[in-house]
Design an enzyme around this catalytic site. Structure first.
Site, PDB file in Angstrom:
ATOM      1  CD  GLN A  49       2.338 -61.682 -20.194  1.00 46.62           C
ATOM      2  OE1 GLN A  49       3.560 -61.758 -20.164  1.00 46.62           O
ATOM      3  NE2 GLN A  49       1.555 -62.733 -19.989  1.00 46.62           N
ATOM      4  CG  ASP A  80       2.418 -66.109 -13.813  1.00 47.25           C
ATOM      5  OD1 ASP A  80       2.690 -67.157 -13.202  1.00 47.25           O
ATOM      6  OD2 ASP A  80       3.250 -65.489 -14.492  1.00 47.25           O
ATOM      7  CD  GLU A 127       1.773 -62.339 -16.184  1.00 45.95           C
ATOM      8  OE1 GLU A 127       1.552 -63.507 -16.557  1.00 45.95           O
ATOM      9  OE2 GLU A 127       2.815 -61.730 -16.467  1.00 45.95           O
ATOM     10  CG  HIS A 157       8.809 -67.517 -17.537  1.00 45.44           C
ATOM     11  ND1 HIS A 157       9.244 -67.407 -16.243  1.00 45.44           N
ATOM     12  CD2 HIS A 157       7.582 -66.925 -17.584  1.00 45.44           C
ATOM     13  CE1 HIS A 157       8.321 -66.780 -15.515  1.00 45.44           C
ATOM     14  NE2 HIS A 157       7.308 -66.479 -16.306  1.00 45.44           N
TER      15      HIS A 157
END
Length: 266
Positions: A160, A188, A162, A58
């Site tokens: 991750q 998320d 999410e 991001h």
């Protein structure tokens, strides 16, 4: 195939601050960095943080900034971790060739995806990572042959969780050899489960998902971490997690200015 990983390695390298602290149970602290600047990397590295997650998912960070940030961070005795933008082999290879001490891969949904990440992050025979760059050895303070011998068991592979699918398959994900740490992305995860972000944190489905992820990590003997918003939340997380990342550079800058401006105008 059974082989040493970051969880079980006996290799010692004083440069690997994050690995050394998490193995010693010292609850290392991390933060995210989204701004592409050597000076920004140096400023954040001098705050007392143990690991900086260079956010290539991001953040406004390309290959040049990724390489420069890893070098600047590791030179100041802090562990650079790269959050890559996806699980593709070439993206992962480019990230590891910076000399990063760990990788973080977002939105992993099943064990097959996790296994592919592990394969891409390890040299043969455990994986399919290619060797051709001198940079990662430099980043670890080693010769290339020394790095080749140690990389498979000192680089921390963070997955991750999410998404709803990630939660449903978290036990199988955690059971994949070579997955070292599962990292919860709460925003998320809340979006996936509840349809909005951020979560308050007390929604039953959200709480159940967090509990399931932590339980799966513990069952598989893996580390668990998450993102938190501030030091108070980080302190509270110490009971359940092995490490946390406290917000990021962009939020930290905004939050400080907004708080000070509020005081000045009060």
């Amino acid at each position: 195939m059974s082989y040493p990983t970051a969880l079980t390695t006996s290799i010692e390298n004083s440069r690997l601050r994050l690995l050394n602290k998490i193995k010693a149970g010292e609850f290392p602290l991390m933060t995210f960095m989204a701004i592409p600047s050597i000076r920004q990397a140096q400023i954040v590295a001098l705050t007392g943080v143990d690991g900086i997650i260079i956010d290539c998912e991001h953040g406004h960070i390309g290959d040049d900034a990724m390489h420069n940030s890893v070098a600047a961070i590791s030179a100041l005795g802090v562990s650079p971790v790269i959050r890559i933008r996806g699980p593709a082999h070439d993206i992962l290879k480019r990230a590891l060739d910076t000399g990063a001490h760990g990788i973080m891969v977002p939105q992993i949904n099943n064990a097959e995806e996790a296994a592919q990440i592990v394969a891409s992050s390890k040299f043969p025979p455990q994986g399919v990572r290619g060797q051709g760059s001198a940079f990662p050895a430099i980043g670890h303070g080693l010769t290339t042959p020394e790095y080749m011998k140690s990389a498979n068991e000192t680089i921390i592979t963070m997955i991750q969780i999410e998404t709803r699918a990630g939660v449903e398959n978290v036990e199988a994900i955690c059971a994949v050899p070579g997955v070292d740490l599962v990292f919860i992305g709460p925003n998320d995860l809340a979006q996936s489960l509840l349809g909005y972000t951020p979560a308050r944190g007390d929604e039953p489905e959200f709480v159940a998902a967090i509990d399931k992820i932590i339980a799966a990590a513990r069952k598989a003997g893996k580390w668990a971490g998450r993102m938190v918003n501030n030091g108070t939340a980080a302190k509270e997380a110490r009971e359940r997690y092995d490490t946390v990342a406290i917000t990021g550079d962009t939020k930290a800058i905004q939050n400080w200015y907004m708080a000070e401006f509020d005081i000045a105008r009060s």
